[in-house]
Design a protein around this motif. Structure first.
Motif, mmCIF file in Angstrom:
data_model
loop_
_atom_site.group_PDB
_atom_site.id
_atom_site.type_symbol
_atom_site.label_atom_id
_atom_site.label_comp_id
_atom_site.label_asym_id
_atom_site.label_seq_id
_atom_site.Cartn_x
_atom_site.Cartn_y
_atom_site.Cartn_z
ATOM 1 N N PHE A 198 11.823 0.451 -15.315
ATOM 2 C CA PHE A 198 10.921 1.419 -14.578
ATOM 3 C C PHE A 198 9.652 1.586 -15.360
ATOM 4 N N ALA A 199 10.117 2.057 -16.809
ATOM 5 C CA ALA A 199 8.837 2.461 -17.668
ATOM 6 C C ALA A 199 7.915 1.210 -17.993
ATOM 7 N N ASP A 200 8.281 0.152 -17.615
ATOM 8 C CA ASP A 200 7.465 -1.089 -17.931
ATOM 9 C C ASP A 200 6.610 -1.822 -16.822
ATOM 10 N N HIS A 201 7.285 -1.205 -15.465
ATOM 11 C CA HIS A 201 6.963 -1.921 -14.256
ATOM 12 C C HIS A 201 6.467 -1.046 -12.995
ATOM 13 N N THR A 202 6.453 0.451 -13.334
ATOM 14 C CA THR A 202 6.401 1.305 -12.233
ATOM 15 C C THR A 202 5.275 2.318 -12.538
ATOM 16 N N ASN A 203 5.349 3.401 -11.700
ATOM 17 C CA ASN A 203 4.588 4.741 -11.711
ATOM 18 C C ASN A 203 3.090 4.257 -12.268
ATOM 19 N N PRO A 204 2.391 3.382 -11.285
ATOM 20 C CA PRO A 204 1.014 3.292 -12.090
ATOM 21 C C PRO A 204 0.033 3.997 -12.281
ATOM 22 N N HIS A 205 0.331 5.301 -11.505
ATOM 23 C CA HIS A 205 -0.796 6.396 -11.546
ATOM 24 C C HIS A 205 -0.184 7.660 -12.646
ATOM 25 N N GLY A 206 0.857 7.354 -13.294
ATOM 26 C CA GLY A 206 1.437 8.036 -14.403
ATOM 27 C C GLY A 206 1.837 9.550 -13.632
ATOM 28 N N GLU A 207 2.491 9.621 -12.762
ATOM 29 C CA GLU A 207 3.041 10.823 -11.984
ATOM 30 C C GLU A 207 4.186 11.200 -12.653
ATOM 31 N N SER A 208 4.217 12.737 -12.705
ATOM 32 C CA SER A 208 5.415 13.240 -13.564
ATOM 33 C C SER A 208 6.033 14.455 -12.667
ATOM 34 N N GLY A 209 7.054 14.723 -13.212
ATOM 35 C CA GLY A 209 7.793 16.089 -12.478
ATOM 36 C C GLY A 209 9.025 15.758 -12.042
ATOM 37 N N ARG A 210 9.580 16.414 -11.122
ATOM 38 C CA ARG A 210 11.008 16.277 -10.480
ATOM 39 C C ARG A 210 10.467 15.633 -9.204
ATOM 40 N N LEU A 211 11.811 15.326 -8.315
ATOM 41 C CA LEU A 211 11.636 14.635 -7.104
ATOM 42 C C LEU A 211 10.619 15.411 -6.367
ATOM 43 N N SER A 212 10.909 16.867 -6.332
ATOM 44 C CA SER A 212 10.088 17.699 -5.298
ATOM 45 C C SER A 212 8.582 17.553 -5.680
ATOM 46 N N ASP A 213 8.162 17.317 -6.882
ATOM 47 C CA ASP A 213 6.658 16.814 -7.206
ATOM 48 C C ASP A 213 6.336 15.463 -6.872
ATOM 49 N N VAL A 214 7.081 14.372 -7.417
ATOM 50 C CA VAL A 214 6.489 13.066 -6.992
ATOM 51 C C VAL A 214 6.620 12.533 -5.528
ATOM 52 N N ILE A 215 7.392 13.388 -4.612
ATOM 53 C CA ILE A 215 7.723 13.084 -3.397
ATOM 54 C C ILE A 215 6.163 13.432 -2.513
ATOM 55 N N THR A 216 5.518 14.035 -2.950
ATOM 56 C CA THR A 216 4.290 14.402 -2.260
ATOM 57 C C THR A 216 3.425 13.269 -2.096
ATOM 58 N N GLY A 217 3.015 13.049 -0.856
ATOM 59 C CA GLY A 217 2.251 11.749 -0.446
ATOM 60 C C GLY A 217 3.060 10.619 -0.282
ATOM 61 N N ALA A 218 4.321 10.571 -0.391
ATOM 62 C CA ALA A 218 5.172 9.330 -0.406
ATOM 63 C C ALA A 218 5.254 8.895 0.698
ATOM 64 N N ASP A 219 5.274 7.717 1.231
ATOM 65 C CA ASP A 219 5.583 6.848 2.591
ATOM 66 C C ASP A 219 6.848 6.524 2.581
ATOM 67 N N ALA B 65 0.922 -1.268 0.041
ATOM 68 C CA ALA B 65 0.029 0.009 -0.047
ATOM 69 C C ALA B 65 0.895 1.311 0.112
ATOM 70 N N CYS B 66 2.207 0.931 0.031
ATOM 71 C CA CYS B 66 2.912 2.376 0.330
ATOM 72 C C CYS B 66 3.240 2.946 -1.106
ATOM 73 N N LYS B 67 3.518 4.272 -1.335
ATOM 74 C CA LYS B 67 3.946 5.055 -2.312
ATOM 75 C C LYS B 67 5.375 5.008 -1.969
#
Ligand SMILES: NC(=O)c1ccc[n+]([C@@H]2O[C@H](COP(=O)([O-])OP(=O)(O)OC[C@H]3O[C@@H](n4cnc5c(N)ncnc54)[C@H](O)[C@@H]3O)[C@@H](O)[C@H]2O)c1
Ligand SMILES: O=C(O)C[C@H](O)C(=O)O
Ligand SMILES: [Mg+2]
Length: 476
Positions: free
Chosen positions: A312-333, A262-264
């Motif tokens: 990574f392109a084939d197996h990760t990022n199921p919700h299609g998040e984009s941007g830099r680290l400071s964007d995708v870190i939001t809500g990460a566990d 369940a973790c991001k």
């Protein structure tokens, strides 16, 4: 000489003091103002006019040393004769040496260990090459091979500069698991040439530990060597790191009560270590991993020339998040850093989910310093020995190779890696687990023992062990 930030080393300052003018109180104050900590004072010599003293001082980095020298230079009657660093002193002449097992005391001994007696042993091995495992150092010797292309987070600093790390690995192999390891730094970064050289070296060794070889070349080098050699080949920065990361994360999640699935999880630095860590997490059940490198997050479905990034392109990022680290870190566990120094900011931590877990594993300087991160995270770990939770592949490679050598495993399987991770995690008992103790100390001897036992059991289960542990060596 440059000491990395937060290295916490000791320097020795040799000072010549004019007895009539120099004030020791002034010297001590200057050192403490610069942030240094005097831990020993030795008198070297005195005469009527001067006294020479060696001061051992704990410092955190080169800037502190420079400031101490500058402030002391301003003191009346004080001359700084020289500055030496204890870490540098420990490396004088290298850190390892070779020792014979027996002294050669007389002609009789000589004729056994060498000509003519040794010919009998050579002939036996020529007739049955597998005897090399019993009658030569192959049985207990591992090559630590690097091309100097990704040395810690220092980057492509070349084979000579890689040697101190490889010597250090050899020391750890011996101390933790009694494995004789030899550092081999190659003056080539050509994939085919590295494969050819390692294959040519392989008769001497019972296993190959690839170290600090950059991605994506490291993937092909390891794969081809695994295919073409009959001894185990293990790229430590990939699999050793992934094993220890999984061990630490399984224990950290027990504290936060979150399920891995369940973790991001944001993995930053998609090289050798980052790719292997993400693959290991996915295999263990993580379903929402986002990989970020210098250009930002890897997009699901994208096309990448770098084969690690393609995974990574084939197996990760199921919700299609984009941007830099400071964007995708939001809500990460969970944040897993295997990139470089200072990549993660305090503001990023503030946007993570509740009870964030931050493993800032870049060496020698982590993605964020623990003292900055601690107020905002639930569990913090670095790759360094000066922090209580040390997630470092040293918890894996000695026991891994002890197990591989003891059962003469042909290769390393995924099951062995998972077994090793669980073995490391199990050293921390549930009742002992807390925010500053999620992973055993690298000095805990139980770690290598448990890892090797787990590896041997998994090797037998997978049918890749070629030696029964209880069997005495046979010579024919
Ligand atoms: N703690 C441990 O046990 C352990 C084990 C292995 C590697 N490491 C550390 O992980 C780091 C990477 O090692 P590697 O062997 O994977 O090297 P590598 O060269 O194979 O990969 C490094 C990757 O990090 C990326 N990167 C560098 N700076 C970045 C930044 N600012 N933002 C985003 N991405 C960045 C690079 O582009 C590259 O893809 C090093 O600092 C190394 O010391 C730690
Ligand atoms: O060498 C280490 O301390 C760990 C790891 O292999 C690294 O490259 O950082
Ligand atoms: Mg390494």
């Amino acid at each position: 000489m440059s000491i990395p930030a937060g290295a916490n080393t000791s320097i020795i300052l040799r000072l010549e003091l004019e007895r009539s003018t120099a004030s020791f109180g002034g010297i001590a104050t200057a050192i403490s103002e610069a942030g240094g900590d005097i831990i020993a004072i030795d008198v070297v010599r005195t005469d009527k006019l001067t006294t020479t003293r060696d001061l051992t001082i704990n410092v955190t980095d080169s800037k502190q040393t420079d400031l101490i020298v500058e402030l002391l230079g301003r003191q009346a009657g004080v001359t700084v004769v020289h500055v030496s660093d204890q870490t540098m002193l420990m490396h004088l002449g290298g850190k390892i040496e070779m020792n014979p097992k027996y002294p050669i005391k007389n002609r009789n001994d000589l004729s056994r260990v060498y000509t003519p007696g040794v010919a009998q042993v050579c002939t036996a091995i020529a007739e049955k090459p597998s005897l090399a495992h019993q009658l030569t150092i192959k049985r207990n010797t591992v090559a630590v091979v690097s091309d100097g292309s990704a040395v810690l987070g220092l980057g492509n600093i070349g084979p000579e500069a890689a040697m101190p790390v490889m010597e250090g690995k050899a020391m750890l192999f011996k101390q933790m698991a009694n494995v004789d390891a030899f550092p081999i730094c190659l003056d080539t970064q050509d994939t085919e040439e590295i494969i050819r050289i390692v294959k040519a070296l392989s008769p001497t060794f019972g296993g190959i530990n690839l170290e600090d070889i950059s991605a994506p070349r490291c993937f092909e080098i390891e794969e081809r060597l695994v295919e073409e050699l009959d001894i185990p080949v293990f790229h430590d920065d990939q699999h050793g790191t992934a094993v220890v990361l999984l061990a630490g994360l399984l224990n950290a999640l027990k504290l936060t009560g979150k399920e891995l699935s369940a973790c991001k999880i944001v993995v930053c630095g998609l090289g050798a270590a980052g790719t292997a860590c993400a693959k290991m997490l996915a295999a263990a059940g993580a379903a929402n991993i986002i990989g970020v490198d210098r250009e930002g997050a890897i997009q699901r479905g994208g096309r990448y020339a770098n084969r690690g990034w393609q995974w990574f392109a084939d197996h990760t990022n199921p919700h299609g998040e984009s941007g830099r680290l400071s964007d995708v870190i939001t809500g990460a566990d969970v944040f897993i850093g295997v990139s470089g120094p200072g990549v993660l900011q305090v503001d990023d931590l503030k946007r993570m989910a509740t009870d964030p877990i931050v493993f800032a594993m870049a060496n020698p300087t982590p993605e964020i310093l623990p003292e900055e991160a601690e107020p905002y995270v639930r569990v913090m770990a670095t790759g360094r020995s000066d922090y209580p939770n040390q997630i470092n592949n040293v918890l894996c490679f000695p026991g891994m190779f002890r197990g591989l050598l003891d059962c003469r495993a042909a290769r390393v399987t995924d099951e062995m890696k998972v077994a090793a991770a669980k073995a490391i995690a199990s050293v921390v008992k549930d009742e002992e687990l807390n925010e500053t103790y999620i992973i055993p100390s690298v000095f805990n001897q139980a770690v290598a023992e448990r890892v090797s036992e787990a590896v041997i059991a998994a090797a037998h289960e997978a049918g890749v062990a070629r030696r029964n542990r209880d069997k005495a060596p046979v010579l024919s």
